[in-house]
Design a protein around this motif. Structure first.
Motif, mmCIF file in Angstrom:
data_model
loop_
_atom_site.group_PDB
_atom_site.id
_atom_site.type_symbol
_atom_site.label_atom_id
_atom_site.label_comp_id
_atom_site.label_asym_id
_atom_site.label_seq_id
_atom_site.Cartn_x
_atom_site.Cartn_y
_atom_site.Cartn_z
ATOM 1 N N LEU A 93 0.984 -1.322 -0.508
ATOM 2 C CA LEU A 93 0.245 0.599 -0.156
ATOM 3 C C LEU A 93 0.279 1.124 0.398
ATOM 4 O O LEU A 93 0.089 2.431 -0.700
ATOM 5 N N LEU A 94 1.624 1.138 1.018
ATOM 6 C CA LEU A 94 2.499 2.513 1.496
ATOM 7 C C LEU A 94 3.982 2.380 0.449
ATOM 8 O O LEU A 94 4.818 1.180 0.704
ATOM 9 N N THR A 95 4.466 3.188 -0.127
ATOM 10 C CA THR A 95 6.069 3.286 0.222
ATOM 11 C C THR A 95 6.938 3.893 1.162
ATOM 12 O O THR A 95 6.276 5.578 1.162
ATOM 13 N N PHE A 96 7.367 3.544 2.122
ATOM 14 C CA PHE A 96 8.344 5.048 2.748
ATOM 15 C C PHE A 96 10.221 5.073 2.069
ATOM 16 O O PHE A 96 10.843 4.471 1.461
ATOM 17 N N LYS A 97 9.619 6.573 2.389
ATOM 18 C CA LYS A 97 11.220 7.782 2.802
ATOM 19 C C LYS A 97 11.722 7.775 3.347
ATOM 20 O O LYS A 97 11.279 8.625 4.706
ATOM 21 N N TYR A 98 12.884 6.529 4.263
ATOM 22 C CA TYR A 98 13.252 7.021 5.760
ATOM 23 C C TYR A 98 14.905 7.634 5.487
ATOM 24 O O TYR A 98 15.303 6.364 4.577
ATOM 25 N N THR A 99 15.181 8.653 6.663
ATOM 26 C CA THR A 99 16.732 9.315 6.257
ATOM 27 C C THR A 99 16.829 9.523 6.944
ATOM 28 O O THR A 99 15.903 9.998 8.252
ATOM 29 N N GLY A 100 18.178 9.868 7.640
ATOM 30 C CA GLY A 100 18.648 10.360 9.113
ATOM 31 C C GLY A 100 19.549 9.760 9.002
ATOM 32 O O GLY A 100 20.159 8.465 8.185
ATOM 33 N N PRO A 101 20.285 9.737 10.498
ATOM 34 C CA PRO A 101 20.393 11.392 10.836
ATOM 35 C C PRO A 101 20.605 12.080 10.942
ATOM 36 O O PRO A 101 21.439 12.485 9.929
ATOM 37 N N TRP A 102 19.836 13.212 11.518
ATOM 38 C CA TRP A 102 19.363 14.291 11.042
ATOM 39 C C TRP A 102 20.155 15.383 12.670
ATOM 40 O O TRP A 102 19.179 14.901 13.776
ATOM 41 N N PRO A 103 20.534 16.536 12.013
ATOM 42 C CA PRO A 103 19.809 16.819 13.563
ATOM 43 C C PRO A 103 18.599 17.509 14.125
ATOM 44 O O PRO A 103 18.231 17.569 13.426
#
Length: 136
Positions: free
Chosen positions: A111-121
């Motif tokens: 059903l869904l596409t995940f876009k996951y980034t990090g780590p970030w400040p």
């Protein structure tokens, strides 16, 4: 769109509010289907998709609650995005958080596409207020 196929039935989750009946009527009588019936079906599908999206967003937040210190929801971008959030994660919990996101992504892969980034400040977790006053 997270829904596959040419039918509204997956979005309606069964015969909610007569949606399946409307869809069948429009399909049978495609040449003479009324504008009103098409619009009514469109509204039912839109409401069902919004409800499903809201359930998914709540579920994702719940599943990430125990691997994050805090979370912030940001404005979604475009009409296909349903979640734009930042999660504050302790350095010691990075791996469990990564594993959890991957598991959630597999859970929703149809059903869904995940876009996951990090780590970030932690930009989303800091509030700066500017004081207005006279410069001396």
């Amino acid at each position: 769109s997270p829904w596959a196929g040419d039918t509204a039935a997956p979005a309606l989750g069964g015969d909610k509010d007569g949606g399946r009946r409307l869809e069948e009527e429009i399909t049978r009588n495609a040449a003479v289907a009324t504008y009103f019936a098409r619009m009514q079906l469109g509204r039912l599908v839109e409401a069902a998709m919004e409800e499903a999206s809201n359930r998914s967003v709540t579920d994702v937040h719940e599943q990430l609650k125990d691997v994050s210190v805090a979370s912030r929801s940001n404005k979604v971008i475009g009409d296909r995005m349903i979640l734009n959030s930042a999660f504050l994660v302790d350095r010691n919990a990075e791996r469990p958080c990564d594993e959890r996101v991957k598991a959630i992504s597999r859970q929703y892969e149809d059903l869904l596409t995940f876009k996951y980034t990090g780590p970030w400040p932690p930009y989303n977790f800091v509030t700066l207020k500017r004081k207005l006053g006279r410069a001396n």
